[in-house]
Design a protein around this motif. Structure first.
Motif, PDB file in Angstrom:
ATOM      1  N   HIS A  31       0.820  -1.214   0.000  1.00  0.00           N
ATOM      2  CA  HIS A  31       0.000   0.000   0.000  1.00  0.00           C
ATOM      3  C   HIS A  31       0.853   1.263   0.000  1.00  0.00           C
ATOM      4  N   ARG A  32       2.024   1.148  -0.573  1.00  0.00           N
ATOM      5  CA  ARG A  32       2.940   2.295  -0.696  1.00  0.00           C
ATOM      6  C   ARG A  32       2.256   3.501  -1.311  1.00  0.00           C
ATOM      7  N   ASP A  33       1.412   3.266  -2.298  1.00  0.00           N
ATOM      8  CA  ASP A  33       0.782   4.358  -3.046  1.00  0.00           C
ATOM      9  C   ASP A  33      -0.730   4.392  -2.866  1.00  0.00           C
ATOM     10  N   THR A  34      -1.244   3.732  -1.838  1.00  0.00           N
ATOM     11  CA  THR A  34      -2.693   3.733  -1.589  1.00  0.00           C
ATOM     12  C   THR A  34      -3.062   4.979  -0.804  1.00  0.00           C
ATOM     13  N   PRO A  35      -3.709   5.961  -1.444  1.00  0.00           N
ATOM     14  CA  PRO A  35      -4.005   7.212  -0.738  1.00  0.00           C
ATOM     15  C   PRO A  35      -5.100   7.053   0.309  1.00  0.00           C
ATOM     16  N   MET A  36      -4.940   7.759   1.383  1.00  0.00           N
ATOM     17  CA  MET A  36      -5.946   7.810   2.446  1.00  0.00           C
ATOM     18  C   MET A  36      -5.812   9.161   3.141  1.00  0.00           C
ATOM     19  N   ILE A  37      -6.748   9.476   3.986  1.00  0.00           N
ATOM     20  CA  ILE A  37      -6.673  10.743   4.680  1.00  0.00           C
ATOM     21  C   ILE A  37      -5.814  10.612   5.940  1.00  0.00           C
ATOM     22  N   GLY A  38      -4.937  11.574   6.151  1.00  0.00           N
ATOM     23  CA  GLY A  38      -4.241  11.680   7.421  1.00  0.00           C
ATOM     24  C   GLY A  38      -5.117  12.485   8.364  1.00  0.00           C
ATOM     25  N   ARG A  39      -5.043  12.193   9.636  1.00  0.00           N
ATOM     26  CA  ARG A  39      -5.954  12.828  10.589  1.00  0.00           C
ATOM     27  C   ARG A  39      -5.170  13.526  11.697  1.00  0.00           C
ATOM     28  N   SER A  40      -5.660  14.691  12.073  1.00  0.00           N
ATOM     29  CA  SER A  40      -5.068  15.493  13.135  1.00  0.00           C
ATOM     30  C   SER A  40      -6.176  15.905  14.091  1.00  0.00           C
ATOM     31  N   ASN A  41      -5.996  15.615  15.389  1.00  0.00           N
ATOM     32  CA  ASN A  41      -7.044  15.885  16.375  1.00  0.00           C
ATOM     33  C   ASN A  41      -8.371  15.232  15.974  1.00  0.00           C
ATOM     34  N   LEU A  42      -8.261  14.025  15.403  1.00  0.00           N
ATOM     35  CA  LEU A  42      -9.417  13.228  14.955  1.00  0.00           C
ATOM     36  C   LEU A  42     -10.189  13.885  13.813  1.00  0.00           C
ATOM     37  N   GLN A  43      -9.601  14.913  13.197  1.00  0.00           N
ATOM     38  CA  GLN A  43     -10.227  15.573  12.050  1.00  0.00           C
ATOM     39  C   GLN A  43      -9.413  15.261  10.796  1.00  0.00           C
ATOM     40  N   GLN A  44     -10.089  15.275   9.634  1.00  0.00           N
ATOM     41  CA  GLN A  44      -9.360  15.080   8.395  1.00  0.00           C
ATOM     42  C   GLN A  44      -8.344  16.201   8.220  1.00  0.00           C
ATOM     43  N   ALA A  45      -7.115  15.828   7.877  1.00  0.00           N
ATOM     44  CA  ALA A  45      -6.031  16.813   7.740  1.00  0.00           C
ATOM     45  C   ALA A  45      -5.563  16.872   6.290  1.00  0.00           C
ATOM     46  N   VAL A  46      -4.494  16.164   5.960  1.00  0.00           N
ATOM     47  CA  VAL A  46      -3.990  16.123   4.583  1.00  0.00           C
ATOM     48  C   VAL A  46      -3.803  14.666   4.188  1.00  0.00           C
ATOM     49  N   PRO A  47      -3.736  14.396   2.889  1.00  0.00           N
ATOM     50  CA  PRO A  47      -3.591  13.007   2.442  1.00  0.00           C
ATOM     51  C   PRO A  47      -2.228  12.415   2.798  1.00  0.00           C
ATOM     52  N   VAL A  48      -2.247  11.114   3.064  1.00  0.00           N
ATOM     53  CA  VAL A  48      -1.040  10.303   3.215  1.00  0.00           C
ATOM     54  C   VAL A  48      -1.309   9.031   2.421  1.00  0.00           C
ATOM     55  N   THR A  49      -0.483   8.018   2.608  1.00  0.00           N
ATOM     56  CA  THR A  49      -0.813   6.704   2.056  1.00  0.00           C
ATOM     57  C   THR A  49      -0.898   5.704   3.212  1.00  0.00           C
ATOM     58  N   PHE A  50      -1.636   4.632   2.974  1.00  0.00           N
ATOM     59  CA  PHE A  50      -1.727   3.620   4.021  1.00  0.00           C
ATOM     60  C   PHE A  50      -0.367   2.968   4.246  1.00  0.00           C
ATOM     61  N   GLY A  51       0.409   2.842   3.172  1.00  0.00           N
ATOM     62  CA  GLY A  51       1.767   2.321   3.323  1.00  0.00           C
ATOM     63  C   GLY A  51       2.610   3.191   4.228  1.00  0.00           C
ATOM     64  N   TYR A  52       2.404   4.499   4.147  1.00  0.00           N
ATOM     65  CA  TYR A  52       3.122   5.442   5.014  1.00  0.00           C
ATOM     66  C   TYR A  52       2.745   5.207   6.475  1.00  0.00           C
ATOM     67  N   LYS A  53       1.473   5.002   6.738  1.00  0.00           N
ATOM     68  CA  LYS A  53       1.024   4.745   8.108  1.00  0.00           C
ATOM     69  C   LYS A  53       1.664   3.458   8.639  1.00  0.00           C
ATOM     70  N   MET A  54       1.679   2.420   7.825  1.00  0.00           N
ATOM     71  CA  MET A  54       2.266   1.156   8.253  1.00  0.00           C
ATOM     72  C   MET A  54       3.784   1.257   8.408  1.00  0.00           C
ATOM     73  N   ALA A  55       4.425   2.009   7.516  1.00  0.00           N
ATOM     74  CA  ALA A  55       5.882   2.138   7.589  1.00  0.00           C
ATOM     75  C   ALA A  55       6.298   2.882   8.856  1.00  0.00           C
ATOM     76  N   GLY A  56       5.469   3.832   9.292  1.00  0.00           N
ATOM     77  CA  GLY A  56       5.769   4.530  10.532  1.00  0.00           C
ATOM     78  C   GLY A  56       5.782   3.583  11.716  1.00  0.00           C
ATOM     79  N   LEU A  57       4.773   2.719  11.790  1.00  0.00           N
ATOM     80  CA  LEU A  57       4.718   1.720  12.859  1.00  0.00           C
ATOM     81  C   LEU A  57       5.854   0.712  12.719  1.00  0.00           C
ATOM     82  N   LEU A  58       6.139   0.329  11.494  1.00  0.00           N
ATOM     83  CA  LEU A  58       7.229  -0.614  11.233  1.00  0.00           C
ATOM     84  C   LEU A  58       8.562  -0.052  11.723  1.00  0.00           C
ATOM     85  N   SER A  59       8.787   1.242  11.510  1.00  0.00           N
ATOM     86  CA  SER A  59      10.052   1.835  11.955  1.00  0.00           C
ATOM     87  C   SER A  59      10.191   1.727  13.471  1.00  0.00           C
TER      88      SER A  59
END
Length: 341
Positions: A31-59
């Protein structure tokens, strides 16, 4: 005996962290390039990718694996030194006897006794707290993304698991609930292990015994959280279409930063910010796409046509370096040769 049990426990934790790392790496890559919404204070913020979310946890998981390798030489150290730690009762050859015992147990020989110097035991506790903290973060995000109104990921399905006794339609994030609960209690045991460091003189009158309760429980709860996390990341169901639908939910508002930055060279950043801010409020009031209001504003169309505005309003065009960062995490794992096949 405590150190020998810690050694066995850490080996089990290492195996689980390795398995979780492998599953997270697959999700990040897929999911390196699978777009999704990034969230800040439980509100929609700016787009990220799901791969980015997983890679953060992986790191973070990889840092835990590194911490484990680093702490072992300090923690896996035996203790055999007599009542006050001086080896007085053994007399001649005391250090040689101690060394022979440590060799037999495959533990490091201490330079000095550590009866009431318990930093190494506390370090293990803190390590368990860090590991379960990361697992708790994973669980929190999965729970929120499994909400009916969000529906972006789901824990692995098993017949009857996570269902309600009265509401057949429900699919509860049961593993994530368990992980969250385990992480919360481990944190309390970490505090207890830090308190156990306050031993009096050369043989303590109570603080040591705290370890007897807190350390085994911390290991058991960490093992439980790791087991649940392994299952979650190995079988996580990802709904990329729902992620895209959620990106489009605000009719372009999530791209407001991209629009502002795109207009800044023509209008100046502050003016662009204020103008886009006002248009966002108007888009909400009229329940209209942001793109339409941008295209109707003469101050904007003087510099940028609708085609360019359409590109700016597409969330998938504003992913920043999400993909590059995913690659950096995966490359570092590969270079270190610690990513499982």
């Amino acid at each position: 005996a405590t150190v020998l049990q810690i050694r066995e426990g850490l080996a089990l934790i290492e195996d689980d962290l390795t398995a979780i790392s492998a599953s997270m790496a697959k999700l990040a890559r897929r999911h390196r390039d699978t777009p999704m919404i990034g969230r800040s204070n439980l509100q929609q913020a700016v787009p990220v990718t799901f791969g980015y979310k997983m890679a953060g946890l992986l790191s973070a998981i990889e840092r835990h694996r590194a911490r484990l390798a680093e702490l072992r030489p300090r923690v896996l150290m035996g203790e055999f030194a007599g009542a006050a730690g001086t080896l007085a009762s053994l007399g001649k050859g005391a250090l040689e006897t101690q060394a022979g015992l440590m060799k037999e147990l495959d533990l490091a020989q201490p330079a000095i006794a550590w009866h009431t110097i318990r930093d190494t035991i506390a370090e293990v506790g803190c390590f368990l707290g860090l590991v379960t903290g990361t697992l708790g973060k994973l669980a929190m995000d999965v729970k929120l993304m499994m909400q009916t109104e969000v529906g972006e990921v789901y824990e692995p399905f098993a017949h009857g698991r996570g269902s309600s006794s009265t509401m057949p339609q429900k699919r509860n994030p049961i593993s994530s609930c368990y992980i969250h609960a385990c992480a919360g209690v481990v944190r309390q045991q970490v505090a207890a292990l830090l308190d156990a460091m306050l031993g009096d003189h050369e043989r303590s009158t109570g603080p040591w015994e705290i370890e007897w309760i807190a350390l085994p429980e911390a290991f058991l709860l960490t093992a439980g959280a790791l087991n649940q996390a392994k299952s979650v990341v190995a079988g996580l169901e990802v709904d990329a279409k729902r992620m895209r639908a959620n990106l489009d939910l605000t009719k372009g508002l999530v791209a407001s930063e991209a629009v502002m930055m795109g207009l800044a060279p023509y209008l100046g950043r502050e003016h662009a910010h204020d103008l886009v801010y006002d248009l966002c409020r108007e888009a909400i009031r009229q329940n209209r796409p942001l793109l339409d209001l941008l295209s109707e504003n003469a101050a904007i169309t003087k510099h940028v046509d609708r085609k360019k505005l359409t590109e700016l309003c597409d969330p998938s065009n504003y992913l920043g370096l999400s993909a590059v960062m995913v690659d950096r995490v995966l490359d570092r794992i590969r270079d270190a040769r610690i990513e499982p096949d």
